[in-house]
Design a protein around this motif. Structure first.
Motif, PDB file in Angstrom:
ATOM      1  N   VAL A  88      99.887  30.930  43.171  1.00 27.36           N
ATOM      2  CA  VAL A  88     100.886  30.041  42.276  1.00 27.36           C
ATOM      3  C   VAL A  88     101.126  30.445  40.782  1.00 27.36           C
ATOM      4  N   LEU A  89      99.753  30.617  40.343  1.00 30.57           N
ATOM      5  CA  LEU A  89      99.956  30.923  38.902  1.00 30.57           C
ATOM      6  C   LEU A  89     100.552  32.309  38.556  1.00 30.57           C
ATOM      7  N   GLN A  90     100.217  33.190  39.360  1.00 30.15           N
ATOM      8  CA  GLN A  90     100.742  34.693  39.082  1.00 30.15           C
ATOM      9  C   GLN A  90     102.181  34.756  39.541  1.00 30.15           C
ATOM     10  N   GLU A  91     102.522  34.231  40.806  1.00 34.97           N
ATOM     11  CA  GLU A  91     103.737  34.549  41.462  1.00 34.97           C
ATOM     12  C   GLU A  91     104.616  33.311  41.186  1.00 34.97           C
ATOM     13  N   LYS A  92     104.346  32.352  40.767  1.00 36.12           N
ATOM     14  CA  LYS A  92     105.194  30.958  40.554  1.00 36.12           C
ATOM     15  C   LYS A  92     106.025  30.625  41.769  1.00 36.12           C
ATOM     16  N   GLU A  93     105.168  30.537  43.097  1.00 36.15           N
ATOM     17  CA  GLU A  93     105.658  30.322  44.436  1.00 36.15           C
ATOM     18  C   GLU A  93     104.740  29.674  45.099  1.00 36.15           C
ATOM     19  N   ILE A  94     105.197  28.663  46.188  1.00 39.53           N
ATOM     20  CA  ILE A  94     104.298  28.091  46.781  1.00 39.53           C
ATOM     21  C   ILE A  94     104.559  28.312  48.159  1.00 39.53           C
ATOM     22  N   GLU A  95     103.748  28.437  49.431  1.00 37.31           N
ATOM     23  CA  GLU A  95     104.265  28.307  50.605  1.00 37.31           C
ATOM     24  C   GLU A  95     103.720  27.205  51.526  1.00 37.31           C
TER      25      GLU A  95
END
Length: 133
Positions: A88-95
Motif C-alpha cells: 500500500v505504501l509503495q504502490e498507493k493501491e489496495i486490493e
C-alpha cells in the motif's frame, strides 16, 4: 474522557493538515483477529467468502480515502499484513478480498506503538523494510 497521547497526536496531525476535510479512521491493530485483518483493512467484494455481507464491505483504507488512517499498535500487525501494508505504501493501491484488480488509494498513514520496533525487527517479528519507511 481520557485520550491516549498517540490518539491526540494523530488528531492534531490530521486536523492541521490539508486532509482535515477528509475522514480520520482509527484502527486498533491489537483488537483485530489475525484472520480478519485483510478484510477489515481492505474490505471485500460480494461473495468473497462464506458469511460475507451480500453487498461486500468497504475496508478502513477505503473509508479513509482523502483523509488519514491511524494504525495504533502497529507492532501487533501480523507479518503477512505487514507485507500488504508495505505494498500500500509503495504502490498507493489496495486490493479488496475477492477483487479482480487493485484500486488506487489516497490516504495519509499514521502509525503508533508502545513497543520497541527495532527490537521486534531484530527478533523477526516486524519487517525491516516497513520499519525503515
Amino acid at each position: 474522557m481520557f485520550q491516549e497521547v498517540d490518539d491526540l497526536f494523530a488528531h492534531a496531525i490530521h486536523r492541521e493538515s490539508y486532509r482535515s476535510g477528509g475522514p480520520l479512521i482509527k484502527v486498533n491493530c491489537a483488537a483485530i483477529p489475525d484472520t480478519l485483518f485483510e478484510s477489515e483493512l481492505f474490505g471485500y467484494k460480494e461473495g468473497a467468502f462464506t458469511g460475507a455481507k451480500k453487498s461486500g464491505k468497504k475496508g478502513k483504507f477505503a473509508l479513509a480515502r482523502g483523509g488519514t488512517i491511524f494504525l495504533d499498535e502497529i507492532s501487533e500487525m501480523p507479518l503477512m499484513m505487514q507485507v500488504k501494508l508495505l505494498r500500500v505504501l509503495q504502490e498507493k493501491e489496495i486490493e479488496q478480498v475477492g477483487a479482480d484488480k487493485p484500486e488506487s488509494i489516497d490516504v495519509r498513514i499514521i502509525a503508533a506503538t508502545n513497543k520497541d520496533l527495532l527490537t521486534l525487527v531484530e527478533k523477526g517479528l516486524f519487517r525491516h523494510d516497513l520499519f525503515g519507511i
